[in-house]
Motif scaffolding. Structure first.
Motif, PDB file in Angstrom:
ATOM      1  N   LEU A 279       0.818  -1.217   0.000  1.00 55.61           N
ATOM      2  CA  LEU A 279       0.000   0.000   0.000  1.00 55.61           C
ATOM      3  C   LEU A 279       0.849   1.263   0.000  1.00 55.61           C
ATOM      4  N   GLY A 280       2.020   1.201   0.605  1.00 54.15           N
ATOM      5  CA  GLY A 280       2.842   2.396   0.726  1.00 54.15           C
ATOM      6  C   GLY A 280       2.535   3.151   2.008  1.00 54.15           C
ATOM      7  N   GLY A 281       3.429   4.065   2.351  1.00 50.25           N
ATOM      8  CA  GLY A 281       3.283   4.791   3.603  1.00 50.25           C
ATOM      9  C   GLY A 281       2.130   5.762   3.636  1.00 50.25           C
ATOM     10  N   HIS A 282       1.588   6.124   2.496  1.00 47.52           N
ATOM     11  CA  HIS A 282       0.521   7.125   2.466  1.00 47.52           C
ATOM     12  C   HIS A 282      -0.865   6.521   2.679  1.00 47.52           C
ATOM     13  N   VAL A 283      -0.965   5.207   2.757  1.00 47.48           N
ATOM     14  CA  VAL A 283      -2.257   4.552   2.949  1.00 47.48           C
ATOM     15  C   VAL A 283      -2.204   3.742   4.249  1.00 47.48           C
TER      16      VAL A 283
ATOM     17  N   PRO B 198      -4.443   8.171  -4.440  1.00 49.26           N
ATOM     18  CA  PRO B 198      -3.074   8.625  -4.751  1.00 49.26           C
ATOM     19  C   PRO B 198      -2.529   9.635  -3.740  1.00 49.26           C
ATOM     20  N   LYS B 199      -3.403  10.359  -3.062  1.00 52.98           N
ATOM     21  CA  LYS B 199      -2.951  11.353  -2.078  1.00 52.98           C
ATOM     22  C   LYS B 199      -3.029  10.820  -0.642  1.00 52.98           C
ATOM     23  N   GLY B 200      -3.255   9.536  -0.515  1.00 51.54           N
ATOM     24  CA  GLY B 200      -3.324   8.940   0.799  1.00 51.54           C
ATOM     25  C   GLY B 200      -4.750   8.676   1.232  1.00 51.54           C
ATOM     26  N   GLY B 201      -4.881   7.818   2.235  1.00 48.20           N
ATOM     27  CA  GLY B 201      -6.215   7.491   2.727  1.00 48.20           C
ATOM     28  C   GLY B 201      -6.151   6.313   3.668  1.00 48.20           C
TER      29      GLY B 201
END
Length: 651
Positions: free
Chosen positions: A361-365, A401-404
């Motif tokens: 998911l990456g750090g932004h999710v 794309p901007k996180g969530g």
């Protein structure tokens, strides 16, 4: 003469009048009457209340009180019998008041004859019966209207609602206070896409002006508080006695849920058709890829390690492997891949993925999990269930794309026929896997297509359009279904329902031993393959391992080869799908009857033609998925001949 007598009640305080009346009634021919006399007000009122007579003759004078008073006092009685007021002389004022109080008629005593009395009594009884019949009919129609599953509205010639049954009130949100002020020509309607429609109200107005019905109108009606149900409307004109349009009847039905189910059913049918197409394409392409990979493998084995030829062959192998992965997606979508079912704890499968998902998911999710502590087990393939979660997680990540936040939840669900909300849903106990994101969401038109193969909203090169198609296929293969809720800028929720199982979790089996570089041998191998180029390739490749290779292009030809060599064959490598009316499974069955010790390797371009039941734990019957490299075939053949592989699927 009537079979049953007519019961007459006479209320009169004068015995002489009673005798006169009795004499008049006795002179009536063709009818049988039974007369009962009561001479006081109170007893008479009680007798009327008991309603055990067909008619009451009521004298105006009843001691200190009057028959007019009794008429008024008995008005509230339910199903009151008809009353005829008898007066000593014609008094128009009394007569009018008697009729207002509900008298069936009034007669002057001095003018009575048997005929006039009989006619008045007969008309009163018949009129009462007609009124009762009409009341019953009205009650019957009213019950029909109120219990009808469709909304029914009646309007006047201006479109103003004059009547609405209970269901219409629910659909159109008509309260008693607003009913009389509502007008069907003022409905705010839109099409199924939400676009205003002025023509729909015009269609209803046309019913009033042209006297032509308007049938099967589908539209959305908009209410101030937000709901937008989809209505199916029919309108027919009402005519007065002179044949002029006096209003119309409008039937309304809320078809929101039905249309949603029909849409989902059409989508499911379309997906099944696409799946069949994908399976056929994948089968043919896998045969071609097997030939490409086979020849590339031979070139790679025969070329110096650092040569240009070796590099080119390596690129061909790598490219064909990527294509093979793409085909595996198609096979998953068409539900033609290997399906190894065992009893699973879904919560345990998800916990094993928790270490993988954050990196994916990456750090932004952010990831949130909520697992039900009382979750039933499911019968499923661990790898395929993991594939469902991973594909949904990737899809959610790309929507944020901007996180969530991505939330994964498990719950147990008991469904009944009344809770069915999806065309594939059925009563029973299910495990529900819910995956929710707060990303960009989707338009309704996009939601309808997300499970189609190759459909994607991502940029070119950033998605194959097979992720959700694969999820759909895997869920269908597990006898489940998917429900999707999405709203633009509000996120998406996937609910996956899988049948619950009462069985205990299957114990994990130790992984199979890795096969290293296994030498060839001197055994005899029968190759059955209808693709001529592939048959030639495998014969050439396996010949390098010093096996004695026999070939056949069909099941019938393979039987002939078997007979020619008197059954001295150690292993059968057969494609499952072959022409000539005999499949690879049937061929293996025939040869196994002749030699139960025969080793068998099934191979196919799509994998579900052979299940785990066809492959045994002894390792003498296994499956090899196309495409494959010659070296992989050689290793599997050696392992199968040596029975070193237990129920090995080289998928």
């Amino acid at each position: 003469m009537c079979a049953a007598s007519i019961k007459i009640l006479l209320l009169d305080d004068d015995e002489d009048d009673y005798l006169i009346t009795r004499d008049l009634i006795s002179q009536i021919r063709d009818r049988q009457y039974h007369l009962e006399w009561i001479n006081n007000y109170d007893d008479g009122l009680a007798a009327i209340k008991r309603n055990q007579h067909d008619l009451c003759l009521l004298d105006y004078r009843l001691g200190e009180r009057t028959g007019l008073e009794l008429l008024r006092e008995s008005q509230p009685f339910k199903a009151r019998l008809p009353l005829i007021l008898l007066t000593g002389q014609g008094d128009q004022e009394i007569d009018v008041e008697a009729m207002k109080a509900g008298a069936a008629d009034y007669l002057v005593k001095g003018k009575l004859t048997p005929d006039t009395l009989e006619r008045a009594m007969r008309y009163a009884i018949e009129r009462k019966r007609a009124q009762e019949t009409l009341r019953h009919e009205r009650d019957f129609v009213s019950r029909i209207m109120e219990t009808s599953p469709s909304g029914i509205v009646v309007t006047d010639c201006e479109g103003k609602i004059t009547f609405a049954n209970r269901r219409a009130g629910e659909i159109l949100k008509l309260s008693e206070s607003h009913l009389q002020s509502s007008n069907v020509l003022n409905w705010h309607v839109a099409d199924l896409g939400g676009n205003p429609l002025s023509g729909q109200a015009s269609l209803l107005k046309n019913v009033l002006t042209s006297a032509e019905p308007a049938l099967d109108i589908h539209h959305v009606i908009e209410f101030p508080d937000g709901p937008r149900p989809v209505l199916s409307t029919n309108a027919t004109p009402l005519f007065d006695a002179e044949g002029k349009v006096d209003g119309m009847i409008v039937s309304v039905e809320d078809v929101t849920q039905r249309l949603a189910l029909e849409t989902q059913l059409r989508q499911s049918q379309k997906m099944d058709s696409l799946g069949q197409l994908a399976a056929g394409v994948a089968h043919d392409i896998n045969n071609i890829l097997t030939i490409i990979q086979g020849h590339a493998g031979l070139l790679l084995n025969g070329a110096p390690a650092d040569s240009d030829a070796a590099k080119s062959a390596s690129q061909i192998v790598a490219a064909s492997e990527r294509a093979a992965g793409f085909i595996r997606h198609l096979l998953a979508f068409s539900r033609k891949q290997i399906y190894r079912t065992k009893i699973l704890d879904l919560n345990a499968v998800l916990r094993n993925l928790e270490s993988v998902l954050p990196r994916m998911l990456g750090g932004h999710v952010g990831l949130e999990t909520r697992y039900s502590s009382q979750l039933p087990h499911i019968a499923a393939d661990t790898a395929l269930v993991e594939q469902i979660v991973i594909n949904l997680a990737i899809n959610a990540r790309d929507a944020m794309p901007k996180g969530g936040k991505l939330a994964i939840e498990t719950t147990a669900v008991d469904l009944t026929s009344s809770t069915r909300r999806h065309p594939e849903a059925r009563p029973g106990r299910f495990v529900c896997l819910t995956v929710t994101d707060n990303g960009c969401g989707m338009e309704p038109g996009v939601v309808q297509r997300i499970f189609e193969p190759f459909f994607t909203t991502k940029e070119v090169g950033k998605g194959t359009g097979l992720g959700l198609a694969t999820v759909y296929a895997v869920v269908k293969q597990h006898r489940g279904w998917i429900e999707v809720q999405s709203e633009v800028r509000a996120g998406t929720t996937f609910k996956i329902f899988l049948p619950a199982s009462d069985q205990a979790v299957t114990a994990s089996m130790s992984p199979s031993t890795q096969l290293g570089n296994v030498p060839g041998g001197r055994e005899t191998i029968l190759l059955a393959e209808d693709e001529a180029a592939l048959l030639e390739l495998m014969s050439q490749a396996l010949g390098r391992y010093h096996y004695n290779i026999l070939t056949a292009s069909s099941g019938g030809e393979a039987l002939q080869v078997w007979e020619q060599h008197q059954g001295r064959i150690d292993l059968l490598l057969t494609d499952v799908v072959m022409p000539g009316g005999m499949t690879g499974r049937e061929l293996a069955g025939e040869l196994k009857k002749k030699n139960p010790a025969l080793k068998v390797i099934y191979t196919s371009g799509f994998n579900s033609v052979v299940t785990s039941k066809d492959c045994n734990r002894n390792g003498d019957t296994v499956f090899l998925a196309k495409p494959y490299l010659p070296d992989d075939v050689a290793k599997l053949i050696r392992a199968t001949l040596d029975s070193e592989s237990a129920s090995r699927f080289a998928a």
